[in-house]
Design a protein around this motif. Structure first.
Motif, mmCIF file in Angstrom:
data_model
loop_
_atom_site.group_PDB
_atom_site.id
_atom_site.type_symbol
_atom_site.label_atom_id
_atom_site.label_comp_id
_atom_site.label_asym_id
_atom_site.label_seq_id
_atom_site.Cartn_x
_atom_site.Cartn_y
_atom_site.Cartn_z
ATOM 1 N N GLU A 55 0.829 -1.207 0.000
ATOM 2 C CA GLU A 55 0.000 0.000 0.000
ATOM 3 C C GLU A 55 0.867 1.263 0.000
ATOM 4 N N ALA A 56 1.900 1.241 -0.832
ATOM 5 C CA ALA A 56 2.838 2.376 -0.910
ATOM 6 C C ALA A 56 2.200 3.552 -1.642
ATOM 7 N N THR A 57 2.337 4.719 -1.052
ATOM 8 C CA THR A 57 1.818 5.955 -1.630
ATOM 9 C C THR A 57 2.935 6.992 -1.646
ATOM 10 N N LYS A 58 3.004 7.753 -2.738
ATOM 11 C CA LYS A 58 3.976 8.832 -2.829
ATOM 12 C C LYS A 58 3.283 10.101 -3.290
ATOM 13 N N ARG A 59 3.412 11.146 -2.471
ATOM 14 C CA ARG A 59 2.846 12.456 -2.784
ATOM 15 C C ARG A 59 3.981 13.457 -2.963
ATOM 16 N N PHE A 60 3.780 14.389 -3.874
ATOM 17 C CA PHE A 60 4.737 15.466 -4.109
ATOM 18 C C PHE A 60 4.023 16.798 -3.932
ATOM 19 N N ARG A 61 4.718 17.764 -3.367
ATOM 20 C CA ARG A 61 4.176 19.111 -3.245
ATOM 21 C C ARG A 61 4.634 19.939 -4.437
ATOM 22 N N GLY A 62 3.694 20.503 -5.151
ATOM 23 C CA GLY A 62 4.004 21.341 -6.303
ATOM 24 C C GLY A 62 3.378 22.705 -6.180
ATOM 25 N N SER A 63 3.528 23.514 -7.219
ATOM 26 C CA SER A 63 3.007 24.883 -7.201
ATOM 27 C C SER A 63 1.487 24.924 -7.129
ATOM 28 N N SER A 64 0.831 23.862 -7.603
ATOM 29 C CA SER A 64 -0.628 23.822 -7.591
ATOM 30 C C SER A 64 -1.178 22.984 -6.442
ATOM 31 N N GLY A 65 -0.303 22.577 -5.524
ATOM 32 C CA GLY A 65 -0.756 21.803 -4.376
ATOM 33 C C GLY A 65 -0.110 20.427 -4.327
ATOM 34 N N ILE A 66 -0.765 19.517 -3.618
ATOM 35 C CA ILE A 66 -0.235 18.166 -3.449
ATOM 36 C C ILE A 66 -0.667 17.290 -4.620
ATOM 37 N N MET A 67 0.312 16.588 -5.215
ATOM 38 C CA MET A 67 0.026 15.657 -6.306
ATOM 39 C C MET A 67 0.402 14.248 -5.844
ATOM 40 N N THR A 68 -0.528 13.316 -5.989
ATOM 41 C CA THR A 68 -0.275 11.921 -5.638
ATOM 42 C C THR A 68 0.158 11.184 -6.893
ATOM 43 N N ALA A 69 1.400 10.709 -6.905
ATOM 44 C CA ALA A 69 1.926 9.995 -8.075
ATOM 45 C C ALA A 69 1.605 8.512 -8.007
ATOM 46 N N VAL A 70 1.747 7.935 -6.820
ATOM 47 C CA VAL A 70 1.516 6.503 -6.605
ATOM 48 C C VAL A 70 0.611 6.367 -5.394
ATOM 49 N N GLN A 71 -0.390 5.502 -5.480
ATOM 50 C CA GLN A 71 -1.351 5.405 -4.388
ATOM 51 C C GLN A 71 -1.668 3.948 -4.073
ATOM 52 N N ASP A 72 -1.424 3.558 -2.829
ATOM 53 C CA ASP A 72 -1.796 2.226 -2.324
ATOM 54 C C ASP A 72 -1.317 1.118 -3.257
ATOM 55 N N LEU A 73 -0.066 1.228 -3.689
ATOM 56 C CA LEU A 73 0.489 0.253 -4.634
ATOM 57 C C LEU A 73 1.041 -0.944 -3.868
ATOM 58 N N THR A 74 0.573 -2.128 -4.222
ATOM 59 C CA THR A 74 1.006 -3.360 -3.568
ATOM 60 C C THR A 74 1.521 -4.332 -4.620
ATOM 61 N N ILE A 75 2.798 -4.644 -4.525
ATOM 62 C CA ILE A 75 3.456 -5.568 -5.462
ATOM 63 C C ILE A 75 4.462 -6.392 -4.669
ATOM 64 N N SER A 76 4.604 -7.667 -5.019
ATOM 65 C CA SER A 76 5.632 -8.524 -4.442
ATOM 66 C C SER A 76 6.386 -9.199 -5.578
ATOM 67 N N ILE A 77 7.719 -9.159 -5.504
ATOM 68 C CA ILE A 77 8.566 -9.711 -6.565
ATOM 69 C C ILE A 77 9.571 -10.674 -5.955
ATOM 70 N N ARG A 78 9.628 -11.865 -6.494
ATOM 71 C CA ARG A 78 10.504 -12.915 -5.955
ATOM 72 C C ARG A 78 11.935 -12.761 -6.467
ATOM 73 N N PRO A 79 12.912 -13.292 -5.734
ATOM 74 C CA PRO A 79 14.274 -13.348 -6.276
ATOM 75 C C PRO A 79 14.279 -14.103 -7.602
ATOM 76 N N GLY A 80 14.986 -13.575 -8.570
ATOM 77 C CA GLY A 80 15.077 -14.225 -9.867
ATOM 78 C C GLY A 80 13.899 -14.011 -10.785
ATOM 79 N N GLU A 81 12.928 -13.193 -10.367
ATOM 80 C CA GLU A 81 11.750 -12.936 -11.196
ATOM 81 C C GLU A 81 11.938 -11.651 -11.995
ATOM 82 N N PHE A 82 11.497 -11.674 -13.240
ATOM 83 C CA PHE A 82 11.577 -10.521 -14.138
ATOM 84 C C PHE A 82 10.166 -9.966 -14.295
ATOM 85 N N VAL A 83 9.944 -8.765 -13.751
ATOM 86 C CA VAL A 83 8.634 -8.141 -13.805
ATOM 87 C C VAL A 83 8.719 -6.864 -14.625
#
Length: 267
Positions: free
Chosen positions: A10-38
């Motif tokens: 559930e990773a979220t990333k927000r940035f503050r800009g001239s027009s306010g807060i921008m959410t680039a990534v929201q509630d992102l859930t991913i799991s990647i195994r060793p040796g896996e190409f995603v």
């Protein structure tokens, strides 16, 4: 089950800009195994590169968790290689010394660093060009140097942000095959960001489709194509075309939504 190499919870990333807060990534859930190409695909500007920055520790998550090899990311984790769209080759250094730069920064002696670099220069097909400088190389050769720069450090995680997008079609296909050859059997987990859906399917074990901004996972598709792969040959198979149609059906709605958003905002 082994510990995942990479987890976003559930990773979220927000940035503050001239027009306010921008959410680039929201509630992102991913799991990647060793040796896996995603491979990660999504509309332009949807947060794909931001996702890589979270994993690399270049940006902290605003909320949620980013975990690499079982440990929360609090800085740049050990064992990560990052290959950008624009290479980071130093113009005043030769091919050999460019590739040796990473081991030198990590404490290797000059002799050991150059020996490791020479082995990787050979592995990426540039034997005989060790003494050449970047301005003497073609675009494809520069990408081979960049690949050797990344892999010489034996990364356990490989983050790739559209690394071949600037290459012509033929050279791009060669570099895709080269990447698979060098990665196969390494045990490294790969996140490969691309706008090219064919590239994503040809390379990956799994394709993740992100939504238009703010990015979250819309769908994921297992790529059940045999390895080792010849990326040009596999694109012509019926199985490849069936997977392409399925993934594109998911992706095209997000591309259309991103275009509508850009039109409404006047961009």
């Amino acid at each position: 089950m082994s510990t995942p190499a990479i987890e976003l919870r559930e990773a979220t990333k927000r940035f503050r800009g001239s027009s306010g807060i921008m959410t680039a990534v929201q509630d992102l859930t991913i799991s990647i195994r060793p040796g896996e190409f995603v491979a990660v695909v999504g509309p332009t500007g949807c947060g794909k590169s931001t996702t890589l920055s979270l994993v690399a520790g270049l940006e902290p998550a605003s909320s949620g968790e980013v975990i690499v090899h079982g440990e929360p990311v609090r800085g740049i984790p050990a064992g990560i290689g990052y290959m950008f769209q624009q290479d980071a080759i130093l113009p005043w250094r030769s091919v050999l010394d460019n590739v040796a730069t990473g081991p030198r920064y990590r404490g290797s002696s000059k002799k050991d660093a150059r020996q490791a670099a020479a082995a990787w220069v050979d592995r990426v097909g540039l034997a005989g060009f060790e003494g050449f400088y970047p301005h003497q190389l073609s675009g494809g050769m520069r990408k081979r140097v960049a690949l050797a720069q990344t892999l010489v450090n034996d990364p356990r995680i490989l983050l790739m942000d559209e690394p071949f997008s600037a290459l012509d079609v033929q050279t791009r296909g060669l570099m895709q095959d080269e990447l698979l050859r060098l990665w196969q059997g390494s045990g490294a987990a790969v996140i490969f960001v691309t706008h090219d859906l064919e590239e994503a399917i040809a390379l990956a074990d799994r394709v993740v489709v992100l939504t238009a901004v703010p990015a979250t996972m819309k769908a994921e598709f297992a790529i059940d194509l045999p390895r080792p792969r010849d990326v040009e040959a596999i694109r012509l198979t019926t199985a490849f075309l069936e997977i392409y149609r399925e993934v594109w059906q998911s992706l095209r709605d997000e591309v259309a939504r991103a275009r509508r958003g850009a039109t409404l905002s006047g961009n």
